[in-house]
Design a protein around this motif. Structure first.
Motif, mmCIF file in Angstrom:
data_model
loop_
_atom_site.group_PDB
_atom_site.id
_atom_site.type_symbol
_atom_site.label_atom_id
_atom_site.label_comp_id
_atom_site.label_asym_id
_atom_site.label_seq_id
_atom_site.Cartn_x
_atom_site.Cartn_y
_atom_site.Cartn_z
ATOM 1 N N SER A 206 0.870 -1.175 0.000
ATOM 2 C CA SER A 206 0.000 0.000 0.000
ATOM 3 C C SER A 206 0.907 1.225 0.000
ATOM 4 O O SER A 206 1.985 1.215 0.625
ATOM 5 N N CYS A 207 0.455 2.273 -0.679
ATOM 6 C CA CYS A 207 1.238 3.517 -0.652
ATOM 7 C C CYS A 207 1.254 4.119 0.750
ATOM 8 O O CYS A 207 2.132 4.909 1.082
ATOM 9 N N THR A 208 0.276 3.741 1.578
ATOM 10 C CA THR A 208 0.214 4.286 2.936
ATOM 11 C C THR A 208 1.187 3.591 3.896
ATOM 12 O O THR A 208 1.424 4.096 4.988
ATOM 13 N N LYS A 414 1.753 3.766 -10.823
ATOM 14 C CA LYS A 414 1.537 4.921 -9.929
ATOM 15 C C LYS A 414 0.055 5.154 -9.708
ATOM 16 O O LYS A 414 -0.771 4.863 -10.566
ATOM 17 N N CYS A 415 -0.296 5.705 -8.567
ATOM 18 C CA CYS A 415 -1.703 6.002 -8.277
ATOM 19 C C CYS A 415 -2.195 7.183 -9.116
ATOM 20 O O CYS A 415 -1.402 8.040 -9.512
ATOM 21 N N GLN A 416 -3.506 7.196 -9.308
ATOM 22 C CA GLN A 416 -4.135 8.295 -10.042
ATOM 23 C C GLN A 416 -3.826 9.626 -9.348
ATOM 24 O O GLN A 416 -4.053 9.773 -8.148
ATOM 25 N N GLY A 417 -3.269 10.545 -10.115
ATOM 26 C CA GLY A 417 -3.040 11.893 -9.588
ATOM 27 C C GLY A 417 -1.806 12.029 -8.706
ATOM 28 O O GLY A 417 -1.561 13.096 -8.164
ATOM 29 N N CYS A 418 -1.021 10.971 -8.544
ATOM 30 C CA CYS A 418 0.162 11.079 -7.665
ATOM 31 C C CYS A 418 1.242 11.926 -8.336
ATOM 32 O O CYS A 418 1.624 11.665 -9.471
ATOM 33 N N THR A 419 1.713 12.937 -7.598
ATOM 34 C CA THR A 419 2.758 13.798 -8.162
ATOM 35 C C THR A 419 4.029 13.740 -7.311
ATOM 36 O O THR A 419 4.943 14.526 -7.503
HETATM 37 FE FE1 FES Z 1 0.533 5.874 -4.773
HETATM 38 FE FE2 FES Z 1 2.252 7.974 -5.113
HETATM 39 S S1 FES Z 1 0.602 7.768 -3.668
HETATM 40 S S2 FES Z 1 2.152 6.109 -6.215
#
Ligand code: FES
Length: 433
Positions: A206-208, A414-419
């Motif tokens: 998870s990105c978290t 990458k997640c949608q909108g991740c910068t």
């Molecule tokens: Fe998921 Fe950046 S928050 S790739």
């Protein structure tokens, strides 16, 4: 009198000069056995010259032999491969709860307060007393104890499975508690590490969790100017590794064994994973699908003998999170289906933590009894499960022999909108992904 003294000292002087010459020639090789022989020889000269000659021998030993030995010893002790155990950590001492919560709430990859992120320490302060009392009740967080234990045992096994990359050394690197990222990196630098594997201790990505630990790692490397110091690769997920699945299935069997035989087959297995905000899932986080996959693999290994359900625990705040909650299963779903016996199986963590020792063992147990569940048990967490250690060693050995920068191609998504520029990267990778 002066002449007499000089005269009487001359033969000793000649012996000594000749012996020193002999020693200098023989001692060009750093061989301690030869040195020992020389010491014996010197001692035969008598007490008056012993101190001088031994100290001379020591000087030679220090000049000729010691640096070589020290270098060889240092090189043999230097870990060839560091295995960095990434995890969230927890306050071992309950008094550290506030600092732990402040770091946790300040992490915008797990709790995104947007423009109100500056309120994180305030929110942490509001919860600190209650959470500290819970940690006091369970005797502090055991995550560090178990992560250190698993790392040590895993490396012992790994040295045998992958002798080419041995010796291996585990470094615990926590996101919100000691040892923090910079502390672990400092230890690696001191040890002269060159090759490092960032090994997430969250089996499901998870990105978290894993994502946040990796972002912190790459950022810290830049801040500490250590980006080129180590060659990195990443084990980002391992939720479907066969030995890990066997380890989890084994813990379920141990849990079922606590329930009397006549009730065992009727027991509902409740796989309980840490929940996640729906907005995180919506942006493309892969955690939910990986937890589901793990549960199916475990049940297949157990031949689907019991009814089972997957639920989510530890929700914080008012926004929607994954459902059904574990509390809802205990309070509503199980009683509605005539369930009298429940086995809760913690999934998605590799050791005990406050969510197992307090939330499940104390809060959910109480809720189960209020809800008419007659038998409520929890499967033991993976902690010291030998199959977990074996799985961890196999996973790292397979990763090292593959020579890739990251273990799963899923890491590319990458997640949608991740910068975030650090997301889904590897600092100074060991090879091309
Ligand atoms: Fe998921 Fe950046 S928050 S790739």
């Amino acid at each position: 009198m002066q002449r007499g003294l000089l005269h009487s000292a001359k033969p000793w002087g000649m012996y000594l000069t000749r012996t020193k010459r002999l020693l200098s020639r023989r001692l060009r090789t750093p061989n301690t056995r030869v040195l020992g022989l020389k010491t014996g020889l010197i001692e035969s000269f008598g007490h008056a010259h012993r101190a001088e000659t031994i100290s001379h021998t020591r000087t030679i030993h220090e000049q000729v032999s010691y640096p070589t030995d020290a270098k060889a010893q240092e090189q043999s002790q230097r870990p060839k491969t560091a295995v960095v155990m990434l995890n969230m950590g927890g306050p071992t001492d309950p008094k550290d709860t506030k600092a732990f919560l402040t770091r946790l709430f300040s992490d915008n990859m797990i709790i995104n307060l947007g423009r109100f992120q500056f309120l994180a320490p305030y929110i942490a302060g509001l919860r600190a007393n209650k959470v500290q009392r819970q940690y006091e009740e369970i005797g502090g967080s055991p995550i560090r104890k178990w992560t250190e234990y698993q790392g040590k045992k895993m490396c012992e096994r790994l040295d045998k499975l992958s002798p080419n990359t041995a010796p291996h050394k585990a470094y615990v690197m926590f996101r919100y508690a000691d040892p923090l990222t910079n502390e672990a990196l400092e230890s690696m630098k001191q040890d002269g590490v060159e090759r490092a594997v960032a090994f997430s201790q969250y089996p499901m990505y998870s990105c978290t969790t894993t994502g946040s630990s990796l972002v912190e790692l790459w950022k810290s490397l830049d801040e500490m100017k250590l980006r080129d110091k180590f060659k990195w690769s990443v084990i980002d997920r391992w939720n479907d590794h066969p030995t890990y699945i066997s380890a989890l299935a084994q813990r379920v069997r141990l849990g079922l064994a606590q329930i009397e035989e006549s009730l065992r087959d009727q027991t509902l297995i409740v796989f309980s994973a840490h929940s996640l905000p729906q907005m995180v899932v919506a942006r493309g986080d892969q955690y939910q699908q990986e937890v589901c996959h793990t549960v199916q693999l475990v049940m297949r290994e157990l031949q689907y003998k019991n009814r089972y359900i997957l639920s989510w625990q530890s929700k914080v705040g008012y926004l929607p999170w994954l459902e059904p909650s574990t509390a809802a299963v205990i309070e509503h779903i199980a009683p509605q289906n005539g369930v009298k016996s429940i086995l809760v199986v913690p999934v998605a963590f590799t050791s005990d933590h406050i969510e197992t020792l307090y939330e499940i063992d104390i809060e959910y147990k109480e809720l189960a009894h209020k809800s008419g569940i007659e038998h409520f048990k929890r499967a033991p967490s993976l902690n010291d499960e030998p199959l977990l250690i074996e799985a961890q060693a196999q996973i790292v050995a397979q990763h090292l022999s593959a020579g890739r920068a990251w273990a799963s191609r899923q890491y590319e998504i990458k997640c949608q909108g991740c910068t975030n520029p650090y997301c889904r990267t590897v600092a100074n990778p060991v090879s091309k992904p």
